[in-house]
Design a protein around this motif. Structure first.
Motif, PDB file in Angstrom:
ATOM      1  N   UNK A  92       0.837  -1.193   0.000  1.00  0.00           N
ATOM      2  CA  UNK A  92       0.000   0.000   0.000  1.00  0.00           C
ATOM      3  C   UNK A  92       0.873   1.244   0.000  1.00  0.00           C
ATOM      4  N   UNK A  93       0.502   2.224  -0.841  1.00  0.00           N
ATOM      5  CA  UNK A  93       1.197   3.494  -0.857  1.00  0.00           C
ATOM      6  C   UNK A  93       0.818   4.329   0.353  1.00  0.00           C
ATOM      7  N   UNK A  94       1.472   5.494   0.539  1.00  0.00           N
ATOM      8  CA  UNK A  94       1.218   6.335   1.706  1.00  0.00           C
ATOM      9  C   UNK A  94      -0.272   6.640   1.881  1.00  0.00           C
ATOM     10  N   UNK A  95      -0.762   6.425   3.102  1.00  0.00           N
ATOM     11  CA  UNK A  95      -2.150   6.724   3.483  1.00  0.00           C
ATOM     12  C   UNK A  95      -3.177   5.932   2.683  1.00  0.00           C
ATOM     13  N   UNK A  96      -2.780   4.811   2.104  1.00  0.00           N
ATOM     14  CA  UNK A  96      -3.706   3.989   1.333  1.00  0.00           C
ATOM     15  C   UNK A  96      -3.855   2.605   1.929  1.00  0.00           C
ATOM     16  N   UNK A  97      -4.636   1.763   1.269  1.00  0.00           N
ATOM     17  CA  UNK A  97      -4.786   0.358   1.651  1.00  0.00           C
ATOM     18  C   UNK A  97      -4.672  -0.507   0.399  1.00  0.00           C
ATOM     19  N   UNK A  98      -4.173  -1.709   0.570  1.00  0.00           N
ATOM     20  CA  UNK A  98      -4.085  -2.667  -0.528  1.00  0.00           C
ATOM     21  C   UNK A  98      -4.549  -4.017  -0.006  1.00  0.00           C
ATOM     22  N   UNK A 155      -2.713 -16.035   8.038  1.00  0.00           N
ATOM     23  CA  UNK A 155      -1.304 -15.955   8.410  1.00  0.00           C
ATOM     24  C   UNK A 155      -0.669 -14.768   7.697  1.00  0.00           C
ATOM     25  N   UNK A 156       0.239 -14.094   8.383  1.00  0.00           N
ATOM     26  CA  UNK A 156       0.867 -12.895   7.823  1.00  0.00           C
ATOM     27  C   UNK A 156       2.370 -12.938   8.050  1.00  0.00           C
ATOM     28  N   UNK A 157       3.080 -12.267   7.152  1.00  0.00           N
ATOM     29  CA  UNK A 157       4.538 -12.181   7.198  1.00  0.00           C
ATOM     30  C   UNK A 157       4.938 -10.793   6.716  1.00  0.00           C
ATOM     31  N   UNK A 158       5.826 -10.138   7.455  1.00  0.00           N
ATOM     32  CA  UNK A 158       6.350  -8.844   7.019  1.00  0.00           C
ATOM     33  C   UNK A 158       7.710  -8.619   7.655  1.00  0.00           C
ATOM     34  N   UNK A 159       8.465  -7.706   7.051  1.00  0.00           N
ATOM     35  CA  UNK A 159       9.775  -7.367   7.599  1.00  0.00           C
ATOM     36  C   UNK A 159       9.674  -6.308   8.690  1.00  0.00           C
ATOM     37  N   UNK A 160       8.605  -5.505   8.671  1.00  0.00           N
ATOM     38  CA  UNK A 160       8.425  -4.431   9.619  1.00  0.00           C
ATOM     39  C   UNK A 160       7.019  -4.530  10.238  1.00  0.00           C
ATOM     40  N   UNK A 161       6.805  -3.954  11.407  1.00  0.00           N
ATOM     41  CA  UNK A 161       5.446  -3.909  11.956  1.00  0.00           C
ATOM     42  C   UNK A 161       4.501  -3.161  11.025  1.00  0.00           C
ATOM     43  N   UNK A 162       3.309  -3.704  10.827  1.00  0.00           N
ATOM     44  CA  UNK A 162       2.308  -3.087   9.954  1.00  0.00           C
ATOM     45  C   UNK A 162       0.930  -3.252  10.587  1.00  0.00           C
ATOM     46  N   UNK A 163      -0.022  -2.518  10.039  1.00  0.00           N
ATOM     47  CA  UNK A 163      -1.424  -2.674  10.438  1.00  0.00           C
ATOM     48  C   UNK A 163      -2.161  -3.424   9.346  1.00  0.00           C
ATOM     49  N   UNK A 216      -3.621  -4.602   3.868  1.00  0.00           N
ATOM     50  CA  UNK A 216      -2.585  -3.938   4.643  1.00  0.00           C
ATOM     51  C   UNK A 216      -2.866  -2.439   4.584  1.00  0.00           C
ATOM     52  N   UNK A 217      -2.703  -1.757   5.714  1.00  0.00           N
ATOM     53  CA  UNK A 217      -3.038  -0.339   5.828  1.00  0.00           C
ATOM     54  C   UNK A 217      -1.759   0.476   6.003  1.00  0.00           C
ATOM     55  N   UNK A 218      -1.583   1.474   5.151  1.00  0.00           N
ATOM     56  CA  UNK A 218      -0.436   2.376   5.282  1.00  0.00           C
ATOM     57  C   UNK A 218      -0.862   3.564   6.129  1.00  0.00           C
ATOM     58  N   UNK A 219      -0.468   3.579   7.382  1.00  0.00           N
ATOM     59  CA  UNK A 219      -0.830   4.701   8.256  1.00  0.00           C
ATOM     60  C   UNK A 219       0.444   5.482   8.612  1.00  0.00           C
ATOM     61  N   UNK A 229       1.509   8.080   7.112  1.00  0.00           N
ATOM     62  CA  UNK A 229       2.122   8.724   5.956  1.00  0.00           C
ATOM     63  C   UNK A 229       3.188   7.918   5.261  1.00  0.00           C
ATOM     64  N   UNK A 230       3.434   6.692   5.697  1.00  0.00           N
ATOM     65  CA  UNK A 230       4.461   5.847   5.081  1.00  0.00           C
ATOM     66  C   UNK A 230       3.809   4.676   4.359  1.00  0.00           C
ATOM     67  N   UNK A 231       4.537   4.104   3.406  1.00  0.00           N
ATOM     68  CA  UNK A 231       4.056   2.917   2.710  1.00  0.00           C
ATOM     69  C   UNK A 231       4.110   1.708   3.648  1.00  0.00           C
ATOM     70  N   UNK A 232       3.384   0.654   3.269  1.00  0.00           N
ATOM     71  CA  UNK A 232       3.369  -0.559   4.085  1.00  0.00           C
ATOM     72  C   UNK A 232       3.237  -1.771   3.179  1.00  0.00           C
ATOM     73  N   UNK A 233       3.801  -2.891   3.625  1.00  0.00           N
ATOM     74  CA  UNK A 233       3.742  -4.118   2.834  1.00  0.00           C
ATOM     75  C   UNK A 233       3.721  -5.325   3.756  1.00  0.00           C
ATOM     76  N   UNK A 234       2.998  -6.365   3.340  1.00  0.00           N
ATOM     77  CA  UNK A 234       2.944  -7.622   4.082  1.00  0.00           C
ATOM     78  C   UNK A 234       2.480  -8.720   3.143  1.00  0.00           C
TER      79      UNK A 234
END
Length: 217
Positions: free
Chosen positions: A72-78, A103-111, A197-200, A202-207
């Motif tokens: 997800x790009x900044x402030x978006x959802x995917x 089940x989820x997997x990511x390199x960083x904490x995400x929502x 996945x929710x990008x909150x 102002x940063x992008x997010x991935x999972x």
């Protein structure tokens, strides 16, 4: 409700249990190449708000199958949406708890987010839950372990999502053949399930997500 008409015990043994999985293709698998047109199809659709993507990721398999990479790009959802067997949509009862897990997997904490949708064109949110996800960082032996985490959830829709009978072939998004006999009908239901996945902040997010289950609670 999953099979649609009846249970046949056959000639070997009686049915000893039922699975109440409402979603079709929980591991994002595709039907066999021998499946006839109209019988079944890939069950997931991308749901993107803002900029982002949702694609199968063979570099991160779960139980031998590619997981779904959500970016997800900044402030978006995917996310991806599922409308059950035949893409007919889900029947949902207002005030009833629906539970599940993925089940989820990511390199960083995400929502992460799970959502039940309904209304015209699946545009109305009936229930939503945000799920914080953090990758496990250290095993007992001290080795970094980015591994998979199971997340359980319960969703209770404020409104229901009903079904209507439709003529075979009248809706190209519903995979239903014109079977002979009056006991076989095509239906379209107003509910769908979405995992995102929710990008909150102002940063992008991935999972990556895998093996998604939804069932009546």
């Amino acid at each position: 409700m999953y099979m649609g008409c009846h249970s046949d015990s056959g000639f070997v043994h009686e049915v000893t249990g039922w699975s109440s999985q409402m979603l079709f293709g929980e591991s994002f698998e595709r039907p066999p190449n021998t499946t006839a047109s109209g019988q079944s199809s890939y069950a997931w659709q991308n749901v993107i708000q803002g900029t982002g993507s949702a694609n199968l990721d063979p570099s991160a398999n779960f139980s031998g199958r590619p997981s779904m990479r959500l970016q997800a790009g900044p402030a978006g959802t995917a996310g991806v949406a599922n409308r059950g067997l035949g893409n007919e949509g889900l029947f949902l009862r207002a005030g009833m708890a629906y539970e599940g897990y993925f089940f989820a997997h990511s390199d960083q904490p995400v929502t992460l987010e799970v959502r039940l949708m309904g209304g015209a064109n699946y545009s109305e949110t009936l229930a939503v839950k945000h799920i914080p996800h953090s990758p496990p960082t250290v095993e007992s032996g001290g080795t970094a372990n980015p591994g998979w985490v199971q997340h359980k959830f319960t969703l209770t829709p404020a409104k229901g999502a009903d079904c209507v009978g439709i003529a075979p072939g009248s809706d190209s998004t519903v995979h239903c053949t014109n079977n002979p006999g009056t006991a076989h009908v095509c239906i379209r239901c107003a509910g769908q399930f979405v995992v995102s996945v929710v990008a909150d902040g102002g940063a992008s997010a991935a999972a990556n997500v895998a093996y998604v289950v939804l069932q009546p609670g």
